[in-house]
Design an enzyme around this catalytic site. Structure first.
Site, PDB file in Angstrom:
ATOM      1  N   GLY A  41       0.807  -1.210   0.000  1.00 39.64           N
ATOM      2  CA  GLY A  41       0.000   0.000   0.000  1.00 39.64           C
ATOM      3  C   GLY A  41       0.836   1.253   0.000  1.00 39.64           C
ATOM      4  O   GLY A  41       2.064   1.212   0.103  1.00 39.64           O
ATOM      5  N   VAL A  52       0.726   5.410   1.669  1.00 39.39           N
ATOM      6  CA  VAL A  52       0.091   6.241   2.688  1.00 39.39           C
ATOM      7  C   VAL A  52       0.102   7.688   2.212  1.00 39.39           C
ATOM      8  O   VAL A  52       1.156   8.224   1.836  1.00 39.39           O
ATOM      9  CB  VAL A  52       0.801   6.110   4.047  1.00 39.39           C
ATOM     10  CG1 VAL A  52       0.126   6.987   5.090  1.00 39.39           C
ATOM     11  CG2 VAL A  52       0.796   4.662   4.507  1.00 39.39           C
ATOM     12  N   ASP A  98       6.322  -7.701  12.299  1.00 40.53           N
ATOM     13  CA  ASP A  98       7.141  -6.982  11.314  1.00 40.53           C
ATOM     14  C   ASP A  98       7.781  -5.744  11.950  1.00 40.53           C
ATOM     15  O   ASP A  98       7.740  -4.649  11.388  1.00 40.53           O
ATOM     16  CB  ASP A  98       6.289  -6.587  10.111  1.00 40.53           C
ATOM     17  CG  ASP A  98       7.141  -6.224   8.881  1.00 40.53           C
ATOM     18  OD1 ASP A  98       8.328  -6.626   8.847  1.00 40.53           O
ATOM     19  OD2 ASP A  98       6.628  -5.556   7.965  1.00 40.53           O
ATOM     20  N   ASN A 132       9.103   0.614  10.200  1.00 34.10           N
ATOM     21  CA  ASN A 132       7.803   0.700  10.869  1.00 34.10           C
ATOM     22  C   ASN A 132       7.874   1.434  12.192  1.00 34.10           C
ATOM     23  O   ASN A 132       6.950   1.362  13.000  1.00 34.10           O
ATOM     24  CB  ASN A 132       7.220  -0.701  11.078  1.00 34.10           C
ATOM     25  CG  ASN A 132       6.690  -1.296   9.792  1.00 34.10           C
ATOM     26  OD1 ASN A 132       6.345  -0.564   8.863  1.00 34.10           O
ATOM     27  ND2 ASN A 132       6.638  -2.617   9.716  1.00 34.10           N
ATOM     28  N   ASP A 136       1.996   0.136  11.101  1.00 29.36           N
ATOM     29  CA  ASP A 136       1.863  -0.950  10.135  1.00 29.36           C
ATOM     30  C   ASP A 136       1.653  -2.304  10.799  1.00 29.36           C
ATOM     31  O   ASP A 136       2.570  -3.115  10.919  1.00 29.36           O
ATOM     32  CB  ASP A 136       3.076  -1.006   9.204  1.00 29.36           C
ATOM     33  CG  ASP A 136       2.769  -1.815   7.941  1.00 29.36           C
ATOM     34  OD1 ASP A 136       1.672  -2.419   7.872  1.00 29.36           O
ATOM     35  OD2 ASP A 136       3.614  -1.839   7.033  1.00 29.36           O
TER      36      ASP A 136
END
Length: 465
Positions: free
Chosen positions: A2, A4, A118, A123, A136
């Site tokens: 994706g 953002v 993750d 992140n 995330d």
């Protein structure tokens, strides 16, 4: 998965972040698109379960152009990976500060039954004011959720995976601990613990073996870092324990770390050491055991001395009163001769034992008649309002190890508006406590065991584990 975008919530007049889901196309596209939608919904549900000042909040999910879009909190920030790319490795104290905030969010996630899966520098967002937030949760898993990962597929970033995940085992909270360690390692050393490689299969193989490159810049953070990067999940500390130790390191100004229990010194395999575990010194518990045996021996000697003194006292009184019509004094009953608490100074037979008194909860230390558990309860009743009395309840050895100066002790406790303790006895001179701290309106808990000693008839806190 994706992109953002920065957006505007026109209803509430606020800036938001909008995560656009990128759906796969081509062979098997429909099935993968459905899986991607499920992941987006799962991310929204998981984020909704986790409300934490150091985790990005998901406000809503909307359907647009036949795909879900996540409406999230907007944080003006850079990712930790971007910061490292621009500025290079960070100082140890700065990494500890980042680690405290990141770890607090991950601890809250684990307590909510959520495994992030993750954790990596990409992140971890660092705001303009220094606020750190984890984001995330796209491949996270919460207890009770269905698995949307295809068979044989590994989710996560290879350079930050735990060894067991690289071998195909499901990620657990311990896997997040390893990824946290790999993230902090990268922030200090400038590269992941397994290095980098264009060949992801070769990198996965290296990760699965657990062969890390030993850190050289970690300083006082190195012992904790190595425990986070243990090969076996069961050898890693839990996230709450990591948070406690990071806070201790943050309050420690030296280059060497505060002493930690030797039983937790890591045996992580290292390339330079030929995969041989590091030698582990005798556990601290053995030192306590030897100390306890010495205390018991001393106590036995004191009992013998007291009994002999009582007999000599009776004989002397009998000689002094021979030929007189007054009755012979009766020696003290045996019930008055008892073994003192461990490490209590011997009491001479010529001294009168101090009367039993009930000390108020604001007393700097509890009298000998109190149990260690009661002494610990009274100690935490002092905090954080009466720091001078609390500091007086610590032994010199404890102060030297944890708070060499009163100012350092005060700096730590002044961060909290309240603390409460649920205390249980754990031994003749020890007690365990579940502590609940309140910091800026947020609460968190820790578990500790305290060992106490007797000094001048008072309990003093001598050690904490």
């Amino acid at each position: 998965m994706g992109m953002v975008w920065r957006g505007e919530d026109t209803s509430l007049d606020r800036v938001i972040a909008v995560k656009e889901l990128i759906l796969p196309f081509g062979h098997g596209g429909e099935e993968k698109a459905a899986e991607a939608k499920n992941r987006a919904m799962r991310e929204a549900r998981i984020a909704a379960r986790l409300q934490h000042p150091h985790a990005i909040t998901v406000f809503n999910v909307v359907e647009h152009e036949d795909r879900p879009w996540l409406i999230m909190e907007y944080l003006p920030s850079k990712s930790l990976s971007a910061v490292l790319a621009e500025d290079g490795p960070l100082p140890v104290d700065e990494v500890i500060r980042i680690g405290i905030q990141l770890t607090s969010a991950l601890q809250a996630a684990h307590e909510a039954g959520i495994v992030h899966r993750d954790v990596k520098p990409g992140n971890v967002l660092i705001g303009e004011d220094g606020t750190v937030k984890v984001t995330d949760f796209g491949i996270s898993r919460a207890s009770g959720d269905a698995t949307y990962t295809a068979t044989g597929e590994i989710s996560g970033t290879p350079a930050f995976l735990a060894p067991e995940v690289a071998r195909g085992v499901d990620a657990t909270a311990a896997s997040d601990v390893f990824s946290l360690g790999a993230t902090l390692y990268t922030a200090i050393e400038g590269a992941p613990p397994f290095g980098t490689a264009d060949n992801q299969i070769a990198l996965l193989y290296r990760v699965s073996s657990g062969e890390i490159v030993p850190p050289v810049k970690a300083g006082k953070l190195k012992p904790l870092l190595l425990r986070l990067l243990e090969v076996k999940p069961e050898d890693r500390p839990e996230m709450g324990d990591v948070l406690t130790e990071l806070r201790m390191l943050a309050a420690f100004d030296g280059d060497e770390p505060p002493e930690v229990p030797a039983a937790t010194v890591p045996a992580t395999r290292r390339i330079e050491e030929g995969h041989m575990p590091a030698p582990v010194p005798p556990p601290v518990v053995e030192k306590r055991r030897r100390g306890a045996l010495i205390a018991v021996a001393v106590g036995a000697v004191v009992v013998v001395i007291a009994v002999v003194a009582g007999i000599l006292f009776a004989l002397r009184q009998k000689d002094d009163t021979a030929g007189q019509q007054t009755p012979t004094p009766t020696p003290p009953p045996s019930s008055q001769v008892s073994s003192p608490a461990p490490e209590q100074p011997p009491v001479s037979s010529s001294e009168t034992p101090p009367p039993t008194t009930t000390s108020p909860s604001t007393s700097p230390s509890a009298p000998a008649e109190q149990t260690p558990a009661q002494a610990i309860e009274d100690y935490f009743k002092l905090l954080p309002g009466n720091l001078e009395a609390g500091y007086a309840t610590l032994s010199d050895a404890f102060k030297q190890k944890h708070s060499p100066t009163f100012q350092r002790y005060a700096d730590f406790w002044n961060r909290f508006s309240a603390v409460s303790a649920a205390v249980t006895a754990s031994g003749p001179n020890s007690a365990s406590a579940r502590l609940t701290y309140t910091e800026k309106g947020r609460t968190f808990t820790e578990n500790h065991t305290y060992t106490l000693i007797q000094q001048n008839g008072k309990w003093l806190i001598n050690a904490q584990t």
